[in-house]
Design a protein around this motif. Structure first.
Motif, PDB file in Angstrom:
ATOM      1  N   ARG A 107     -12.629 -13.936  19.328  1.00 48.74           N
ATOM      2  CA  ARG A 107     -11.704 -12.820  19.156  1.00 48.74           C
ATOM      3  C   ARG A 107     -11.277 -12.606  17.704  1.00 48.74           C
ATOM      4  O   ARG A 107     -10.719 -11.555  17.386  1.00 48.74           O
ATOM      5  N   ILE A 108     -11.549 -13.594  16.858  1.00 43.61           N
ATOM      6  CA  ILE A 108     -11.190 -13.485  15.440  1.00 43.61           C
ATOM      7  C   ILE A 108     -12.449 -13.493  14.572  1.00 43.61           C
ATOM      8  O   ILE A 108     -12.810 -12.487  13.974  1.00 43.61           O
ATOM      9  N   PHE A 109     -13.141 -14.642  14.498  1.00 40.91           N
ATOM     10  CA  PHE A 109     -14.254 -14.775  13.565  1.00 40.91           C
ATOM     11  C   PHE A 109     -15.434 -13.873  13.914  1.00 40.91           C
ATOM     12  O   PHE A 109     -16.150 -13.419  13.015  1.00 40.91           O
ATOM     13  N   SER A 110     -15.658 -13.595  15.190  1.00 41.34           N
ATOM     14  CA  SER A 110     -16.785 -12.733  15.571  1.00 41.34           C
ATOM     15  C   SER A 110     -16.483 -11.247  15.398  1.00 41.34           C
ATOM     16  O   SER A 110     -17.391 -10.419  15.491  1.00 41.34           O
ATOM     17  N   VAL A 111     -15.228 -10.925  15.130  1.00 44.54           N
ATOM     18  CA  VAL A 111     -14.818  -9.521  15.063  1.00 44.54           C
ATOM     19  C   VAL A 111     -14.530  -9.065  13.639  1.00 44.54           C
ATOM     20  O   VAL A 111     -14.886  -7.946  13.253  1.00 44.54           O
ATOM     21  N   PHE A 112     -13.914  -9.932  12.835  1.00 40.10           N
ATOM     22  CA  PHE A 112     -13.409  -9.526  11.529  1.00 40.10           C
ATOM     23  C   PHE A 112     -14.230 -10.142  10.397  1.00 40.10           C
ATOM     24  O   PHE A 112     -14.814 -11.217  10.553  1.00 40.10           O
ATOM     25  N   ASP A 113     -14.240  -9.461   9.251  1.00 38.70           N
ATOM     26  CA  ASP A 113     -15.082  -9.916   8.141  1.00 38.70           C
ATOM     27  C   ASP A 113     -14.391 -10.983   7.297  1.00 38.70           C
ATOM     28  O   ASP A 113     -13.235 -11.349   7.528  1.00 38.70           O
ATOM     29  N   ASP A 114     -15.142 -11.490   6.310  1.00 35.00           N
ATOM     30  CA  ASP A 114     -14.666 -12.616   5.516  1.00 35.00           C
ATOM     31  C   ASP A 114     -13.436 -12.301   4.679  1.00 35.00           C
ATOM     32  O   ASP A 114     -12.685 -13.210   4.309  1.00 35.00           O
ATOM     33  N   ASN A 115     -13.210 -11.027   4.341  1.00 37.59           N
ATOM     34  CA  ASN A 115     -12.066 -10.660   3.519  1.00 37.59           C
ATOM     35  C   ASN A 115     -10.758 -10.573   4.299  1.00 37.59           C
ATOM     36  O   ASN A 115      -9.688 -10.385   3.704  1.00 37.59           O
ATOM     37  N   THR A 116     -10.842 -10.688   5.614  1.00 43.44           N
ATOM     38  CA  THR A 116      -9.646 -10.607   6.448  1.00 43.44           C
ATOM     39  C   THR A 116      -8.665 -11.705   6.068  1.00 43.44           C
ATOM     40  O   THR A 116      -9.031 -12.873   5.945  1.00 43.44           O
ATOM     41  N   VAL A 117      -7.402 -11.320   5.893  1.00 46.28           N
ATOM     42  CA  VAL A 117      -6.368 -12.251   5.455  1.00 46.28           C
ATOM     43  C   VAL A 117      -5.655 -12.841   6.670  1.00 46.28           C
ATOM     44  O   VAL A 117      -5.198 -12.110   7.552  1.00 46.28           O
ATOM     45  N   VAL A 118      -5.568 -14.169   6.709  1.00 43.79           N
ATOM     46  CA  VAL A 118      -4.885 -14.889   7.788  1.00 43.79           C
ATOM     47  C   VAL A 118      -3.484 -15.260   7.308  1.00 43.79           C
ATOM     48  O   VAL A 118      -3.326 -15.966   6.308  1.00 43.79           O
ATOM     49  N   LEU A 119      -2.469 -14.791   8.027  1.00 39.18           N
ATOM     50  CA  LEU A 119      -1.072 -15.047   7.704  1.00 39.18           C
ATOM     51  C   LEU A 119      -0.492 -15.940   8.808  1.00 39.18           C
ATOM     52  O   LEU A 119      -0.091 -15.456   9.863  1.00 39.18           O
ATOM     53  N   PRO A 120      -0.448 -17.256   8.579  1.00 37.75           N
ATOM     54  CA  PRO A 120      -0.060 -18.191   9.643  1.00 37.75           C
ATOM     55  C   PRO A 120       1.444 -18.374   9.751  1.00 37.75           C
ATOM     56  O   PRO A 120       2.221 -17.893   8.926  1.00 37.75           O
ATOM     57  N   SER A 152       0.852  -1.187   0.000  1.00 39.28           N
ATOM     58  CA  SER A 152       0.000   0.000   0.000  1.00 39.28           C
ATOM     59  C   SER A 152       0.883   1.229   0.000  1.00 39.28           C
ATOM     60  O   SER A 152       2.113   1.129  -0.003  1.00 39.28           O
ATOM     61  N   ALA A 153       0.278   2.395   0.027  1.00 36.39           N
ATOM     62  CA  ALA A 153       1.059   3.623   0.123  1.00 36.39           C
ATOM     63  C   ALA A 153       1.732   3.752   1.487  1.00 36.39           C
ATOM     64  O   ALA A 153       2.692   4.509   1.644  1.00 36.39           O
ATOM     65  N   THR A 154       1.250   2.993   2.477  1.00 36.09           N
ATOM     66  CA  THR A 154       1.749   3.105   3.846  1.00 36.09           C
ATOM     67  C   THR A 154       2.841   2.090   4.154  1.00 36.09           C
ATOM     68  O   THR A 154       3.894   2.447   4.694  1.00 36.09           O
ATOM     69  N   VAL A 155       2.588   0.812   3.835  1.00 33.89           N
ATOM     70  CA  VAL A 155       3.515  -0.259   4.204  1.00 33.89           C
ATOM     71  C   VAL A 155       3.583  -1.305   3.105  1.00 33.89           C
ATOM     72  O   VAL A 155       2.709  -1.398   2.234  1.00 33.89           O
ATOM     73  N   GLY A 200     -11.229   0.112   2.417  1.00 28.68           N
ATOM     74  CA  GLY A 200     -11.684  -1.178   1.924  1.00 28.68           C
ATOM     75  C   GLY A 200     -10.588  -2.214   1.810  1.00 28.68           C
ATOM     76  O   GLY A 200     -10.853  -3.353   1.415  1.00 28.68           O
ATOM     77  N   THR A 201      -9.362  -1.840   2.146  1.00 24.79           N
ATOM     78  CA  THR A 201      -8.258  -2.788   2.113  1.00 24.79           C
ATOM     79  C   THR A 201      -8.466  -3.859   3.178  1.00 24.79           C
ATOM     80  O   THR A 201      -8.838  -3.546   4.308  1.00 24.79           O
ATOM     81  N   PRO A 202      -8.220  -5.139   2.864  1.00 21.70           N
ATOM     82  CA  PRO A 202      -8.439  -6.188   3.865  1.00 21.70           C
ATOM     83  C   PRO A 202      -7.561  -6.019   5.097  1.00 21.70           C
ATOM     84  O   PRO A 202      -6.421  -5.549   5.022  1.00 21.70           O
ATOM     85  N   VAL A 203      -8.098  -6.414   6.226  1.00 17.32           N
ATOM     86  CA  VAL A 203      -7.332  -6.500   7.466  1.00 17.32           C
ATOM     87  C   VAL A 203      -6.370  -7.681   7.349  1.00 17.32           C
ATOM     88  O   VAL A 203      -6.694  -8.712   6.751  1.00 17.32           O
ATOM     89  N   LEU A 204      -5.179  -7.541   7.909  1.00 18.46           N
ATOM     90  CA  LEU A 204      -4.200  -8.618   7.948  1.00 18.46           C
ATOM     91  C   LEU A 204      -4.076  -9.147   9.372  1.00 18.46           C
ATOM     92  O   LEU A 204      -3.941  -8.371  10.317  1.00 18.46           O
ATOM     93  N   LEU A 205      -4.123 -10.464   9.522  1.00 14.02           N
ATOM     94  CA  LEU A 205      -3.966 -11.118  10.817  1.00 14.02           C
ATOM     95  C   LEU A 205      -2.748 -12.025  10.775  1.00 14.02           C
ATOM     96  O   LEU A 205      -2.701 -12.989   9.997  1.00 14.02           O
ATOM     97  N   PHE A 206      -1.759 -11.724  11.605  1.00  8.39           N
ATOM     98  CA  PHE A 206      -0.597 -12.582  11.761  1.00  8.39           C
ATOM     99  C   PHE A 206      -0.905 -13.514  12.935  1.00  8.39           C
ATOM    100  O   PHE A 206      -0.897 -13.084  14.093  1.00  8.39           O
ATOM    101  N   THR A 207      -1.176 -14.786  12.648  1.00 10.43           N
ATOM    102  CA  THR A 207      -1.774 -15.656  13.662  1.00 10.43           C
ATOM    103  C   THR A 207      -0.803 -16.658  14.275  1.00 10.43           C
ATOM    104  O   THR A 207      -1.223 -17.488  15.092  1.00 10.43           O
TER     105      THR A 207
END
Length: 232
Positions: free
Chosen positions: A196-209, A11-14, A161-168
Motif C-alpha cells: 500500500r506504500i512502496f508499491s504505489v508511491f515513488d522514491d521521492n515520496t516523503v515519510v513523516l513519522p 506551496s501556494a496551496t498549503v 512534480g512536488t513530492p507526495v507527503l505520507l503521514f505514517t
C-alpha cells in the motif's frame, strides 16, 4: 525553531509544519490552507498549550492570520493515526477547544474512547478521500502496529512534480516499520507497507513519522527484504 514549529513543506496551496511534544518526542503535524486559513491537525499527542500556540503561530506566519480572529483557530479536522496513549493525551482538550470533525481508524476507536473518553465521530476503513477546502487527504489502512492504524497522503492539486507527503504515524519510520506485538502483526504490517506504500508511491515520496525525523521511500526501498529477514 519558532512557536510555529518546523516548516516541512510550503506551496501556494498549503503549509505543513511539525511540533515535537512530550518526553516521547511525538510529532504533531499541522496542515494550513493558504486560501482561507483552515487547518487539519494530525495527532494531538500531548502538551495542549504548546499545540495551541503552534496552531495560532502557524496561521500567522503563513499569511492566513488576517482571515481569522485572534484566538480563534480554524481546526477543521483532528485526525488520529492510531490509539497508543502517547499520541492521544491532548485529544480531549483539543476536541473541547476546537470542536473539530474527528477521525481515526475504526478498529482503534474503542481504545481511544476507553483511554481518553473521546468518541471519534468519523471511523475510517482505508481508501477514503477526506476534503477540507483546499486540503485533500487520502487514507491508507496499515494494520499491525495497532489494528486501526492509518496513514494519510497529501498531494498537491496540480501534478507539478512536488513530492507526495505520507503521514505514517508509528507504522513506518526511517529504517523500519513500527513496533508490533506478535510475528503475525509484523507480517501484516510489513505486507501492508509493501503493498500500500512502496508499491504505489515513488522514491521521492516523503515519510513523516510519528516520532523522529522524516525520510523518503527511496532511502529504504532496498531494505524491505532485510526488514523481513530480521523480523522487525
Amino acid at each position: 525553531m519558532t512557536e510555529a514549529g518546523k516548516l516541512i513543506f510550503d506551496s501556494a496551496t498549503v503549509s505543513v509544519r511539525s511540533l515535537a511534544v512530550s518526553e516521547m518526542e511525538n510529532n504533531v503535524y499541522l496542515i494550513t490552507a493558504k486560501s482561507d486559513g483552515r487547518q487539519v491537525l494530525i495527532d494531538a499527542a500531548d502538551e495542549f498549550e504548546r499545540i495551541n500556540t503552534f496552531v495560532l503561530a502557524a496561521a500567522g506566519e503563513d499569511g492566513a492570520g488576517a482571515l481569522r480572529e485572534q484566538g480563534d483557530p480554524r481546526i477543521e479536522a483532528l485526525i488520529t493515526t492510531h490509539s497508543h496513549w502517547d499520541h492521544i493525551r491532548a485529544l480531549p482538550t483539543a476536541v473541547a477547544t476546537y470542536s473539530p470533525a474527528t477521525y481515526c481508524g475504526a478498529a482503534d476507536a474503542p481504545s481511544i474512547l476507553e483511554q481518553e473518553d473521546v468518541q471519534v465521530a468519523h471511523l475510517l476503513q482505508g481508501g477514503e478521500t477526506l476534503t477540507f477546502g483546499d486540503i485533500t487527504l487520502e487514507v491508507i489502512s496499515l494494520r499491525g502496529h495497532t489494528p486501526g492504524s492509518i496513514a494519510l497522503v497529501y498531494q498537491e492539486p496540480e501534478d507539478d512534480g512536488t513530492p507526495v507527503l505520507l503521514f505514517t504515524g508509528d507504522s513506518l519510520f526511517p529504517g523500519g516499520v513500527g513496533k508490533t506485538d506478535t510475528p503475525a502483526d509484523f507480517k501484516q504490517l510489513l505486507n501492508d507497507v509493501r503493498e500500500r506504500i512502496f508499491s504505489v508511491f515513488d522514491d521521492n515520496t516523503v515519510v513523516l513519522p510519528g516520532h523522529g525525523q522524516h525520510t523518503t521511500l527511496g532511502a529504504d526501498r532496498g531494505n524491505l527484504d532485510e526488514w523481513e529477514a530480521r523480523g522487525w
